[in-house]
Design an enzyme around this catalytic site. Sequence first.
Site, PDB file in Angstrom:
ATOM      1  N   SER A 106       3.359   6.892  10.621  1.00 17.61           N
ATOM      2  CA  SER A 106       2.157   6.736  11.448  1.00 17.61           C
ATOM      3  C   SER A 106       2.028   7.863  12.476  1.00 17.61           C
ATOM      4  O   SER A 106       3.031   8.366  12.996  1.00 17.61           O
ATOM      5  CB  SER A 106       2.231   5.398  12.188  1.00 17.61           C
ATOM      6  N   TYR A 130      -4.401   9.705  12.621  1.00 13.32           N
ATOM      7  CA  TYR A 130      -5.494   9.302  13.501  1.00 13.32           C
ATOM      8  C   TYR A 130      -5.969  10.595  14.149  1.00 13.32           C
ATOM      9  O   TYR A 130      -5.160  11.380  14.643  1.00 13.32           O
ATOM     10  CB  TYR A 130      -4.999   8.369  14.612  1.00 13.32           C
ATOM     11  N   THR A 156      -6.764   7.403   8.486  1.00 10.40           N
ATOM     12  CA  THR A 156      -7.162   6.011   8.733  1.00 10.40           C
ATOM     13  C   THR A 156      -8.529   5.990   9.402  1.00 10.40           C
ATOM     14  O   THR A 156      -8.730   6.606  10.451  1.00 10.40           O
ATOM     15  CB  THR A 156      -6.113   5.306   9.607  1.00 10.40           C
ATOM     16  N   LYS A 224      -7.817   5.790   4.216  1.00  8.05           N
ATOM     17  CA  LYS A 224      -7.298   4.421   4.362  1.00  8.05           C
ATOM     18  C   LYS A 224      -8.217   3.580   5.246  1.00  8.05           C
ATOM     19  O   LYS A 224      -8.548   3.997   6.369  1.00  8.05           O
ATOM     20  CB  LYS A 224      -5.899   4.484   4.999  1.00  8.05           C
ATOM     21  N   HIS A 248      -6.613  -3.154   7.574  1.00  5.97           N
ATOM     22  CA  HIS A 248      -5.654  -2.892   8.648  1.00  5.97           C
ATOM     23  C   HIS A 248      -4.767  -4.125   8.910  1.00  5.97           C
ATOM     24  O   HIS A 248      -4.377  -4.402  10.038  1.00  5.97           O
ATOM     25  CB  HIS A 248      -6.394  -2.486   9.920  1.00  5.97           C
TER      26      HIS A 248
END
Length: 355
Positions: A106, A130, A156, A224, A248
């Site tokens: 992440s 992100y 994402t 995603k 999510h």
Amino acid sequence: MTPLNVAEFERLAAEKLDAGALGYFAGGSCDERVLRENVEAWGALRLRPRVLVDVGEVTTATRVLGTPVSMPVLVAPTAFHRVLHEEAEVATARAAEAAGTLMCLSTLATTTPGDLAAAVPGAARWFQLYVFRDRGITRDLTAQAVASGFSALVLTVDAPRLGRRERDLRTGFRIPYAVPSVGAATGVAEGLSPLEALGAIDPTLSWRDLEQLVAESPVPVVVKGVQTREDAALAVEHGAAAIVCSNHGGRQLDAVAPTAEILPEVVEAAAGRVEVYVDGGIRRGSDVVAALALGARAVLVGRPALWGLACGGAAGAQQVLDLLRDEVELALALCGCASPDAVTPAHVTAVRSRA
Ligand SMILES: Cc1cc2nc3c(=O)[nH]c(=O)nc-3n(C[C@H](O)[C@H](O)[C@H](O)COP(=O)(O)O)c2cc1C
């Protein structure tokens, strides 16, 4: 006693964690309707096993974007692993490598892409992106991930804002560790709430940004958080190499359909042009086989790996991944499928009402 399944790992992890951490990792948004329904929807599908098929040798191995993995189960990107175990994301990556599968790191990891790669150089790895309001930070992070051998970027797109996580509001959970990317973006090293951390993410992101990322990225870009056929089609048109059908894990909008329900329309819109993965509520090997039958190439698991990490670090997370692989193998054999590729749409059906 060794837990035998994901649910037992979840119970054990819940006993170990304090209320703030448990609420953050286990929780969903608002009334947690989707959190529950993600799990229930897989249970509402029925496998249609075929018999008298030679299943003397069954393999769970497959490939995702060309990368060989031991099973169609990948580790989803999840934030802040250090809260669950001192070895943090490095432990999770070790577990994924030992289980023969791929981990997605992440952006909100407590380990940098460079440090993860240095600690577990052999691990198959993707980097979840992100996009920060400060695009310079995103460029640096992406460059670091690519230079560190992450073989895909997973953008994402379902979190322009943080979902309403009422458990966090109640406990006042704050991340007691540094999150390097967020530290760079906010100037605050540690002690942020999830809401504050997500505040650094750019809510103006649009399809044009995806196109630009695809044009600039030396590695494939996975999108995603797709939940409709319209967006699946747009993702393909704008250059996505693969799509993750995801809500999510029930942490964003709480009024959406569970992913088992929307996967078929996303697969239909992708029309074989890109690989489709799915996540949310996958807890059993039979859920994985149902997802393959609905057209997914692979699934991702978020919380199951986290419960393993909380229970026993790398070894615990590996146990969870190994048990899922064993369950997938057994479910394939009992469905008359010698490999993931042998699973077809005819291997699944929805529960019919008796009326
Ligand atoms: C605690 C937690 C943190 C998460 N953090 C991220 C993240 O940083 N980036 C992201 O793209 N998805 C994140 N997700 C979503 C997961 O990637 C995945 O979509 C979801 O966990 C799948 O549902 P499952 O937990 O039921 O398997 C997070 C999920 C959880 C549970």
